[in-house]
Design an enzyme around this catalytic site. Structure first.
Site, PDB file in Angstrom:
ATOM      1  N   ARG A   4      35.458   3.858 -15.080  1.00 43.29           N
ATOM      2  CA  ARG A   4      35.870   4.173 -16.461  1.00 43.29           C
ATOM      3  C   ARG A   4      37.268   4.770 -16.512  1.00 43.29           C
ATOM      4  O   ARG A   4      37.556   5.592 -17.397  1.00 43.29           O
ATOM      5  CB  ARG A   4      34.894   5.140 -17.133  1.00 43.29           C
ATOM      6  CG  ARG A   4      33.522   4.558 -17.384  1.00 43.29           C
ATOM      7  CD  ARG A   4      33.475   3.774 -18.687  1.00 43.29           C
ATOM      8  NE  ARG A   4      32.188   3.134 -18.844  1.00 43.29           N
ATOM      9  CZ  ARG A   4      31.241   3.546 -19.693  1.00 43.29           C
ATOM     10  NH1 ARG A   4      31.466   4.562 -20.469  1.00 43.29           N
ATOM     11  NH2 ARG A   4      30.106   2.906 -19.756  1.00 43.29           N
ATOM     12  N   ARG A  53      38.273   6.960 -22.794  1.00 43.05           N
ATOM     13  CA  ARG A  53      38.527   8.031 -23.770  1.00 43.05           C
ATOM     14  C   ARG A  53      39.115   9.317 -23.232  1.00 43.05           C
ATOM     15  O   ARG A  53      39.574  10.140 -24.000  1.00 43.05           O
ATOM     16  CB  ARG A  53      37.237   8.340 -24.531  1.00 43.05           C
ATOM     17  CG  ARG A  53      36.904   7.277 -25.541  1.00 43.05           C
ATOM     18  CD  ARG A  53      35.473   7.383 -25.956  1.00 43.05           C
ATOM     19  NE  ARG A  53      34.635   7.217 -24.770  1.00 43.05           N
ATOM     20  CZ  ARG A  53      33.314   7.312 -24.774  1.00 43.05           C
ATOM     21  NH1 ARG A  53      32.698   7.586 -25.881  1.00 43.05           N
ATOM     22  NH2 ARG A  53      32.635   7.130 -23.654  1.00 43.05           N
ATOM     23  N   ARG A  85      42.822   3.307 -29.682  1.00 41.85           N
ATOM     24  CA  ARG A  85      41.456   3.152 -30.183  1.00 41.85           C
ATOM     25  C   ARG A  85      41.333   3.599 -31.646  1.00 41.85           C
ATOM     26  O   ARG A  85      40.470   3.113 -32.374  1.00 41.85           O
ATOM     27  CB  ARG A  85      40.544   3.970 -29.273  1.00 41.85           C
ATOM     28  CG  ARG A  85      39.096   3.987 -29.579  1.00 41.85           C
ATOM     29  CD  ARG A  85      38.393   2.713 -29.227  1.00 41.85           C
ATOM     30  NE  ARG A  85      36.979   2.949 -29.434  1.00 41.85           N
ATOM     31  CZ  ARG A  85      36.413   3.015 -30.640  1.00 41.85           C
ATOM     32  NH1 ARG A  85      37.138   2.784 -31.720  1.00 41.85           N
ATOM     33  NH2 ARG A  85      35.123   3.282 -30.753  1.00 41.85           N
ATOM     34  N   ASP A 103      33.132  -4.765 -21.274  1.00 39.74           N
ATOM     35  CA  ASP A 103      31.874  -4.022 -21.190  1.00 39.74           C
ATOM     36  C   ASP A 103      30.782  -4.922 -20.643  1.00 39.74           C
ATOM     37  O   ASP A 103      30.792  -6.137 -20.887  1.00 39.74           O
ATOM     38  CB  ASP A 103      31.446  -3.467 -22.554  1.00 39.74           C
ATOM     39  CG  ASP A 103      30.375  -2.402 -22.373  1.00 39.74           C
ATOM     40  OD1 ASP A 103      30.727  -1.244 -22.099  1.00 39.74           O
ATOM     41  OD2 ASP A 103      29.177  -2.739 -22.446  1.00 39.74           O
ATOM     42  N   TYR A 149      18.798  -3.111 -21.203  1.00 40.85           N
ATOM     43  CA  TYR A 149      19.414  -3.032 -22.530  1.00 40.85           C
ATOM     44  C   TYR A 149      18.829  -4.054 -23.498  1.00 40.85           C
ATOM     45  O   TYR A 149      18.818  -3.851 -24.707  1.00 40.85           O
ATOM     46  CB  TYR A 149      20.929  -3.232 -22.423  1.00 40.85           C
ATOM     47  CG  TYR A 149      21.640  -1.970 -21.986  1.00 40.85           C
ATOM     48  CD1 TYR A 149      21.883  -0.944 -22.901  1.00 40.85           C
ATOM     49  CD2 TYR A 149      22.043  -1.786 -20.675  1.00 40.85           C
ATOM     50  CE1 TYR A 149      22.511   0.221 -22.516  1.00 40.85           C
ATOM     51  CE2 TYR A 149      22.672  -0.621 -20.274  1.00 40.85           C
ATOM     52  CZ  TYR A 149      22.909   0.379 -21.193  1.00 40.85           C
ATOM     53  OH  TYR A 149      23.524   1.535 -20.815  1.00 40.85           O
TER      54      TYR A 149
HETATM   55  O1  CP3 Z   1      35.701   1.216 -15.852  1.00 44.00           O
HETATM   56  C1  CP3 Z   1      36.536   0.817 -16.685  1.00 44.00           C
HETATM   57  O2  CP3 Z   1      37.549   1.477 -16.989  1.00 44.00           O
HETATM   58  C2  CP3 Z   1      36.361  -0.552 -17.297  1.00 44.00           C
HETATM   59  C3  CP3 Z   1      35.656  -0.615 -18.529  1.00 44.00           C
HETATM   60  C4  CP3 Z   1      34.158  -0.390 -18.614  1.00 44.00           C
HETATM   61  C5  CP3 Z   1      33.558   0.041 -19.826  1.00 44.00           C
HETATM   62  N1  CP3 Z   1      32.209  -0.013 -19.671  1.00 44.00           N
HETATM   63  C6  CP3 Z   1      34.291   0.428 -21.044  1.00 44.00           C
HETATM   64  C7  CP3 Z   1      33.602   1.182 -22.105  1.00 44.00           C
HETATM   65  C8  CP3 Z   1      33.134  -0.632 -17.699  1.00 44.00           C
HETATM   66  C9  CP3 Z   1      33.219  -1.048 -16.242  1.00 44.00           C
HETATM   67  C10 CP3 Z   1      31.903  -0.408 -18.375  1.00 44.00           C
HETATM   68  C11 CP3 Z   1      30.572  -0.619 -17.747  1.00 44.00           C
HETATM   69  C12 CP3 Z   1      29.368  -0.214 -18.479  1.00 44.00           C
HETATM   70  N2  CP3 Z   1      29.121  -0.316 -19.815  1.00 44.00           N
HETATM   71  C13 CP3 Z   1      28.184   0.261 -17.854  1.00 44.00           C
HETATM   72  C14 CP3 Z   1      27.968   0.420 -16.370  1.00 44.00           C
HETATM   73  C15 CP3 Z   1      28.613   1.633 -15.840  1.00 44.00           C
HETATM   74  C16 CP3 Z   1      27.946   2.909 -16.176  1.00 44.00           C
HETATM   75  O3  CP3 Z   1      28.550   3.706 -16.896  1.00 44.00           O
HETATM   76  O4  CP3 Z   1      26.824   3.115 -15.699  1.00 44.00           O
HETATM   77  C17 CP3 Z   1      27.246   0.511 -18.857  1.00 44.00           C
HETATM   78  C18 CP3 Z   1      25.854   1.054 -18.657  1.00 44.00           C
HETATM   79  C19 CP3 Z   1      27.849   0.141 -20.095  1.00 44.00           C
HETATM   80  C20 CP3 Z   1      27.217   0.175 -21.439  1.00 44.00           C
HETATM   81  C21 CP3 Z   1      27.979   1.051 -22.347  1.00 44.00           C
HETATM   82  N3  CP3 Z   1      29.179   0.742 -22.958  1.00 44.00           N
HETATM   83  C22 CP3 Z   1      27.599   2.344 -22.778  1.00 44.00           C
HETATM   84  C23 CP3 Z   1      26.339   3.067 -22.351  1.00 44.00           C
HETATM   85  C24 CP3 Z   1      28.592   2.779 -23.663  1.00 44.00           C
HETATM   86  C25 CP3 Z   1      28.549   4.006 -24.509  1.00 44.00           C
HETATM   87  C26 CP3 Z   1      28.626   5.229 -23.723  1.00 44.00           C
HETATM   88  C27 CP3 Z   1      30.032   5.656 -23.638  1.00 44.00           C
HETATM   89  O5  CP3 Z   1      30.496   5.930 -22.535  1.00 44.00           O
HETATM   90  O6  CP3 Z   1      30.613   5.729 -24.728  1.00 44.00           O
HETATM   91  C28 CP3 Z   1      29.596   1.777 -23.722  1.00 44.00           C
HETATM   92  C29 CP3 Z   1      30.859   1.824 -24.490  1.00 44.00           C
HETATM   93  C30 CP3 Z   1      32.119   1.807 -23.660  1.00 44.00           C
HETATM   94  N4  CP3 Z   1      32.350   0.955 -22.619  1.00 44.00           N
HETATM   95  C31 CP3 Z   1      33.279   2.624 -23.851  1.00 44.00           C
HETATM   96  C32 CP3 Z   1      34.214   2.236 -22.881  1.00 44.00           C
HETATM   97  C33 CP3 Z   1      35.617   2.759 -22.692  1.00 44.00           C
HETATM   98  C34 CP3 Z   1      33.486   3.655 -24.952  1.00 44.00           C
HETATM   99  C35 CP3 Z   1      33.887   2.905 -26.189  1.00 44.00           C
HETATM  100  C36 CP3 Z   1      34.748   3.655 -27.130  1.00 44.00           C
HETATM  101  O7  CP3 Z   1      35.989   3.663 -26.983  1.00 44.00           O
HETATM  102  O8  CP3 Z   1      34.194   4.197 -28.096  1.00 44.00           O
END
Ligand code: CP3
Length: 347
Positions: free
Chosen positions: A25, A29, A38, A74, A151
């Site tokens: 990540r 954020r 964003r 994502d 999911y």
């Molecule tokens: O790592 C990186 O920088 C690349 C981008 C990336 C995102 N999600 C961006 C994201 C990657 C590799 C993921 C993987 C992801 N997404 C996983 C597996 C990794 C982990 O954390 O276990 C999972 C389970 C998801 C599903 C997901 N997407 C969730 C649970 C959420 C909400 C929780 C949160 O952190 O906000 C997201 C949204 C998400 N994916 C955001 C980002 C930057 C936040 C979105 C925003 O800007 O509001």
């Protein structure tokens, strides 16, 4: 040997000039420049507009000496290609609709075509490669079949997984069919990312740790073995899971090239469970970044000392970086990782 190939060399257990580091990540954020972009676009728009996705991918690299980039996207997006609706509403958990409830729902899933359903991602990968100009490698990624199934079935993925496990135990044939379809999707998806320029891929099995070793072996491992058998092996393939120390022996059997582990077990203990076969990625607790620098330095040195002079370590957190993480701690961490190996001498 240089910064450009540290990460890929470590993934292949080759000697490096310093320990490579990237952060799950890393685009997101905790960065003010991400929050600023964003504030003008939804998360979906960032993901689906190749120029914006590339900008977000590159943001952390402008600020920090990271050794790899990961494409901004994502794990849930390919589910749209299978006929489901994916939403990331403000302040809510991501949702997949309609949730899968019946065998019919699973039979009706569409087959996924990366070129048809996610051209924006493939274009973003090609663009990011061009912008990175070989400075650091680009990582592609996918969710693992079990985590994606979580999911799709359980809106509250990661809870007790009542619906998911009920389906698994009561209708194993249907459950296996779902994992088979998802495995096909992940193979097509990652191979397309590799064909478009991803130089390594990571499979996120975030929820695998909720399974007992017995269930993982019976319900999940055969699909993971097929996944890694079929994936293009010309690039390193990383398998990452959280809370899954009890599955390491089995995850090793998938044939992944790199095993990503969390902080629950010391790194050398996790690695020894895999008999030091794959390279290892991890494993600082993301919360350690909230401690004073002196504490953080102690934790980082502990991870590095557990690796010692062994080849094949990629430094990372044990899970994604949290939105309120102090930026100075991130810079401090990266510098420390790069310097410490030099102190140990080149291996
Ligand atoms: O790592 C990186 O920088 C690349 C981008 C990336 C995102 N999600 C961006 C994201 C990657 C590799 C993921 C993987 C992801 N997404 C996983 C597996 C990794 C982990 O954390 O276990 C999972 C389970 C998801 C599903 C997901 N997407 C969730 C649970 C959420 C909400 C929780 C949160 O952190 O906000 C997201 C949204 C998400 N994916 C955001 C980002 C930057 C936040 C979105 C925003 O800007 O509001």
């Amino acid at each position: 040997m240089s910064r450009s190939d540290r990460f890929l060399r470590a993934c292949r257990k080759q000697a490096t000039d310093a320990t490579p580091v990237w952060i799950m990540r890393q685009a997101g954020r905790y960065l003010p420049e991400y929050r600023s972009l964003r504030s003008h676009h939804t998360f979906m728009t960032l993901c689906k507009t190749p120029e914006l996705a590339v900008e977000v991918t590159i943001q952390p690299l402008r600020r920090f000496e990271l050794d790899a980039a990961i494409i901004f996207s994502d794990i849930l997006l390919p589910l749209e290609g299978m006929g489901l609706e994916v939403s990331f509403a403000e302040g809510k958990k991501p949702a997949v609709n309609p949730p899968l409830r019946t065998a019919d729902d699973i039979h009706q899933l569409q087959s996924f075509s990366p070129e048809e359903h996610m051209p924006y991602l493939l274009e973003a990968i090609a663009l990011a490669r061009r912008d990175l100009r070989g400075k650091v490698p680009l990582i592609g990624f996918s969710g693992a079949p079990f985590t994606l199934a979580s999911y799709m079935i359980d809106p509250d993925a990661g809870g007790n997984q009542l619906r998911l496990k009920s389906l698994m135990y009561r209708e194993p044939v249907i459950f296996q069919l779902l994992l088979e379809k998802l495995t096909d999707m992940v193979i097509a998806y990652l191979n397309a990312q590799i064909a478009h320029g991803a130089q390594a891929v990571q499979v996120f099995d975030t929820w695998a740790g909720t399974l007992s070793a017995v269930d993982y072996k019976e319900f999940v491992l055969p699909h993971m073995v097929r996944l890694f058998d079929t994936l293009d092996a010309s690039v390193p393939r990383i398998l990452f899971a959280v809370g899954s120390s009890h599955l390491i022996r089995l995850m090793d059997r998938t044939g992944c090239d790199v095993l990503g582990v969390d902080w629950r077990l010391p790194l050398d203990e996790s690695w020894s469970l895999a008999q030091f076969r794959p390279a290892i990625q991890g494993n600082l607790d993301p919360l350690a970044l909230f401690g004073p620098h002196q504490y953080l330095a102690g934790r980082v040195r502990d991870v590095l000392s557990r690796v010692g002079t062994r080849r094949g370590h990629v430094f990372n957190l044990g899970h994604g970086i949290l939105p309120s993480t102090p930026l100075d701690s991130v810079a401090f961490l990266i510098d420390l990782v790069h310097q410490s190996r030099l102190e140990l001498g080149e291996t």
